[in-house]
Scaffold this motif. Structure first.
Motif, PDB file in Angstrom:
ATOM      1  N   LYS A 161       0.824  -1.206   0.000  1.00 51.30           N
ATOM      2  CA  LYS A 161       0.000   0.000   0.000  1.00 51.30           C
ATOM      3  C   LYS A 161       0.861   1.260   0.000  1.00 51.30           C
ATOM      4  N   ARG A 162       1.968   1.216   0.721  1.00 48.50           N
ATOM      5  CA  ARG A 162       2.836   2.388   0.790  1.00 48.50           C
ATOM      6  C   ARG A 162       3.473   2.689  -0.559  1.00 48.50           C
ATOM      7  N   MET A 163       3.873   1.670  -1.267  1.00 42.70           N
ATOM      8  CA  MET A 163       4.419   1.897  -2.602  1.00 42.70           C
ATOM      9  C   MET A 163       3.332   2.434  -3.534  1.00 42.70           C
ATOM     10  N   GLU A 164       2.107   1.965  -3.351  1.00 39.97           N
ATOM     11  CA  GLU A 164       1.002   2.438  -4.202  1.00 39.97           C
ATOM     12  C   GLU A 164       0.705   3.909  -3.974  1.00 39.97           C
ATOM     13  N   THR A 165       0.953   4.425  -2.765  1.00 35.25           N
ATOM     14  CA  THR A 165       0.674   5.838  -2.487  1.00 35.25           C
ATOM     15  C   THR A 165       1.556   6.772  -3.303  1.00 35.25           C
ATOM     16  N   ILE A 166       2.687   6.281  -3.786  1.00 31.78           N
ATOM     17  CA  ILE A 166       3.562   7.119  -4.617  1.00 31.78           C
ATOM     18  C   ILE A 166       3.553   6.652  -6.072  1.00 31.78           C
ATOM     19  N   GLY A 167       2.557   5.838  -6.422  1.00 34.95           N
ATOM     20  CA  GLY A 167       2.435   5.362  -7.801  1.00 34.95           C
ATOM     21  C   GLY A 167       3.384   4.236  -8.140  1.00 34.95           C
ATOM     22  N   GLY A 168       3.873   3.532  -7.117  1.00 37.58           N
ATOM     23  CA  GLY A 168       4.831   2.451  -7.352  1.00 37.58           C
ATOM     24  C   GLY A 168       4.226   1.074  -7.131  1.00 37.58           C
ATOM     25  N   GLU A 169       5.072   0.056  -7.227  1.00 37.91           N
ATOM     26  CA  GLU A 169       4.649  -1.331  -7.039  1.00 37.91           C
ATOM     27  C   GLU A 169       5.580  -2.033  -6.070  1.00 37.91           C
ATOM     28  N   PHE A 170       5.020  -2.979  -5.350  1.00 36.56           N
ATOM     29  CA  PHE A 170       5.780  -3.839  -4.442  1.00 36.56           C
ATOM     30  C   PHE A 170       5.565  -5.279  -4.880  1.00 36.56           C
ATOM     31  N   LEU A 171       6.616  -5.936  -5.348  1.00 36.70           N
ATOM     32  CA  LEU A 171       6.518  -7.313  -5.828  1.00 36.70           C
ATOM     33  C   LEU A 171       7.443  -8.192  -4.997  1.00 36.70           C
ATOM     34  N   ILE A 172       6.966  -9.367  -4.635  1.00 36.83           N
ATOM     35  CA  ILE A 172       7.784 -10.273  -3.826  1.00 36.83           C
ATOM     36  C   ILE A 172       7.744 -11.680  -4.410  1.00 36.83           C
ATOM     37  N   HIS A 173       8.911 -12.319  -4.434  1.00 43.21           N
ATOM     38  CA  HIS A 173       9.021 -13.704  -4.892  1.00 43.21           C
ATOM     39  C   HIS A 173       9.865 -14.461  -3.869  1.00 43.21           C
ATOM     40  N   SER A 174       9.321 -15.565  -3.382  1.00 42.22           N
ATOM     41  CA  SER A 174      10.040 -16.358  -2.394  1.00 42.22           C
ATOM     42  C   SER A 174       9.528 -17.785  -2.421  1.00 42.22           C
ATOM     43  N   SER A 175      10.374 -18.699  -1.974  1.00 49.01           N
ATOM     44  CA  SER A 175       9.967 -20.089  -1.798  1.00 49.01           C
ATOM     45  C   SER A 175      10.827 -20.695  -0.707  1.00 49.01           C
ATOM     46  N   LEU A 176      10.316 -21.720  -0.076  1.00 44.19           N
ATOM     47  CA  LEU A 176      11.019 -22.335   1.042  1.00 44.19           C
ATOM     48  C   LEU A 176      12.408 -22.825   0.625  1.00 44.19           C
ATOM     49  N   GLY A 177      13.410 -22.376   1.358  1.00 42.48           N
ATOM     50  CA  GLY A 177      14.775 -22.811   1.115  1.00 42.48           C
ATOM     51  C   GLY A 177      15.500 -22.070   0.014  1.00 42.48           C
ATOM     52  N   ASN A 178      14.822 -21.123  -0.654  1.00 41.75           N
ATOM     53  CA  ASN A 178      15.436 -20.442  -1.801  1.00 41.75           C
ATOM     54  C   ASN A 178      15.515 -18.926  -1.638  1.00 41.75           C
ATOM     55  N   GLY A 179      15.395 -18.453  -0.422  1.00 44.84           N
ATOM     56  CA  GLY A 179      15.544 -17.020  -0.197  1.00 44.84           C
ATOM     57  C   GLY A 179      14.350 -16.206  -0.669  1.00 44.84           C
ATOM     58  N   THR A 180      14.536 -14.903  -0.657  1.00 49.87           N
ATOM     59  CA  THR A 180      13.464 -13.972  -1.007  1.00 49.87           C
ATOM     60  C   THR A 180      13.997 -12.853  -1.890  1.00 49.87           C
ATOM     61  N   GLU A 181      13.213 -12.478  -2.888  1.00 45.89           N
ATOM     62  CA  GLU A 181      13.544 -11.341  -3.742  1.00 45.89           C
ATOM     63  C   GLU A 181      12.370 -10.367  -3.731  1.00 45.89           C
ATOM     64  N   ILE A 182      12.667  -9.106  -3.426  1.00 44.21           N
ATOM     65  CA  ILE A 182      11.645  -8.068  -3.386  1.00 44.21           C
ATOM     66  C   ILE A 182      12.014  -6.987  -4.400  1.00 44.21           C
ATOM     67  N   LYS A 183      11.025  -6.560  -5.187  1.00 39.28           N
ATOM     68  CA  LYS A 183      11.238  -5.490  -6.166  1.00 39.28           C
ATOM     69  C   LYS A 183      10.356  -4.306  -5.815  1.00 39.28           C
ATOM     70  N   LEU A 184      10.976  -3.138  -5.742  1.00 39.05           N
ATOM     71  CA  LEU A 184      10.259  -1.877  -5.541  1.00 39.05           C
ATOM     72  C   LEU A 184      10.352  -1.103  -6.839  1.00 39.05           C
ATOM     73  N   LEU A 185       9.229  -0.885  -7.490  1.00 39.09           N
ATOM     74  CA  LEU A 185       9.213  -0.274  -8.814  1.00 39.09           C
ATOM     75  C   LEU A 185       8.546   1.104  -8.774  1.00 39.09           C
ATOM     76  N   LEU A 186       9.145   2.068  -9.472  1.00 37.21           N
ATOM     77  CA  LEU A 186       8.563   3.394  -9.582  1.00 37.21           C
ATOM     78  C   LEU A 186       8.768   3.876 -11.018  1.00 37.21           C
ATOM     79  N   PRO A 187       7.685   3.988 -11.806  1.00 39.10           N
ATOM     80  CA  PRO A 187       7.837   4.431 -13.208  1.00 39.10           C
ATOM     81  C   PRO A 187       8.267   5.878 -13.289  1.00 39.10           C
ATOM     82  N   ASN A 188       8.842   6.245 -14.446  1.00 33.72           N
ATOM     83  CA  ASN A 188       9.280   7.629 -14.659  1.00 33.72           C
ATOM     84  C   ASN A 188       8.066   8.560 -14.773  1.00 33.72           C
TER      85      ASN A 188
END
Length: 250
Positions: free
Chosen positions: A223-250
């Motif tokens: 929700k916080r990323m959405e307040t500035i027009g951005g995106e919050f994406l998360i990818h994770s699985s057991l035993g394989n760590g976590t990757e988070i992407k914070l995106l903000l278009p130009n």
């Protein structure tokens, strides 16, 4: 007589149609105004939620700052003052000299802390500098190894955008420390034609993202990323760590 009846009918029908059209136009005007009022109310509500979000973020950052200052006063400056007192109380000139050097260091540390008592530092620090500070603190504890990489030009952000990124980065790193038990944490800062992106990775435990979370942490970050027009994406699985992407278009 028949012609008169037709004329009367035509006049009556015309008057009826005119009244019907007038009623339709009035109804459309009223409906349009109602929609305008509703849209205005929605915009005001969104603006209010945006302002509340930013206020909450400012309060959280201030609380985090005060906690940091408290730890520094107790663990760092308090220790330096205790050593200074011992050295200055010594009869040996070299110890007294060391005590005076420690006092100078204490003064420098206090000046540094005073700059963090308000949010002016947010405007003076870049996202890269902030990310580096956070990663350096983690690595200094010996908790895990960290890495920072930047691609593209330095970012230019409005204060509200920077506040959101700062708090979201803090929360993502805190979550990695509390829950993931990683050996390595990295932050990648990217700027290209499509916009700006931050990728936060860890090689920790990971988790199943298909299972609903008991808390509201991830939802709040999204929700916080959405307040500035951005995106919050998360990818994770057991035993394989976590990757988070914070995106903000130009």
């Amino acid at each position: 007589m028949e012609e008169e009846s037709q004329i009367v009918f035509i006049l009556f029908a015309g008057a009826f149609l005119a009244a019907l059209m007038a009623t339709f136009v009035v109804a459309m005007v009223i409906l349009h105004r109602q929609r305008q009022v509703q849209n205005k109310q929605k915009m005001e509500q969104l603006q209010l939620e945006h302002e509340r979000t930013l206020l909450n973020i400012e309060n959280e950052i201030q609380q985090e700052t005060m906690s940091h200052i408290g730890r520094e006063l107790h663990d760092n400056i308090g220790q330096l003052l205790s050593l200074s007192k011992l050295y200055l109380g010594s009869s040996k000139p070299e110890k007294q000299a060391e005590g005076r050097e420690l006092i100078t260091k204490v003064i420098s540390e206090v000046r540094g802390l005073s700059k963090t008592l308000n949010l002016d530092w947010v405007e003076s620090i870049s996202i890269r500098e902030f990310a580096k500070q956070q990663l350096d603190r983690i690595q200094a504890t010996g908790f895990c190894q960290t890495e920072l990489d930047q691609e593209g030009d330095p970012w230019e952000l409005e204060k509200n955008q920077k506040l959101v990124f700062i708090r979201v980065i803090q929360e993502c790193l805190n979550n990695a420390i509390k829950h993931a038990s990683p050996n390595h944490v990295s932050i990648q800062i990217i700027k290209n034609e499509s916009g700006r992106k931050i990728i936060i990775k860890d090689d920790g435990k990971g988790f199943d993202t298909t299972i609903p979370s008991k808390g509201s942490g991830m939802t709040n970050l999204k929700k916080r990323m959405e307040t500035i027009g951005g995106e919050f994406l998360i990818h994770s699985s057991l035993g394989n760590g976590t990757e988070i992407k914070l995106l903000l278009p130009n």
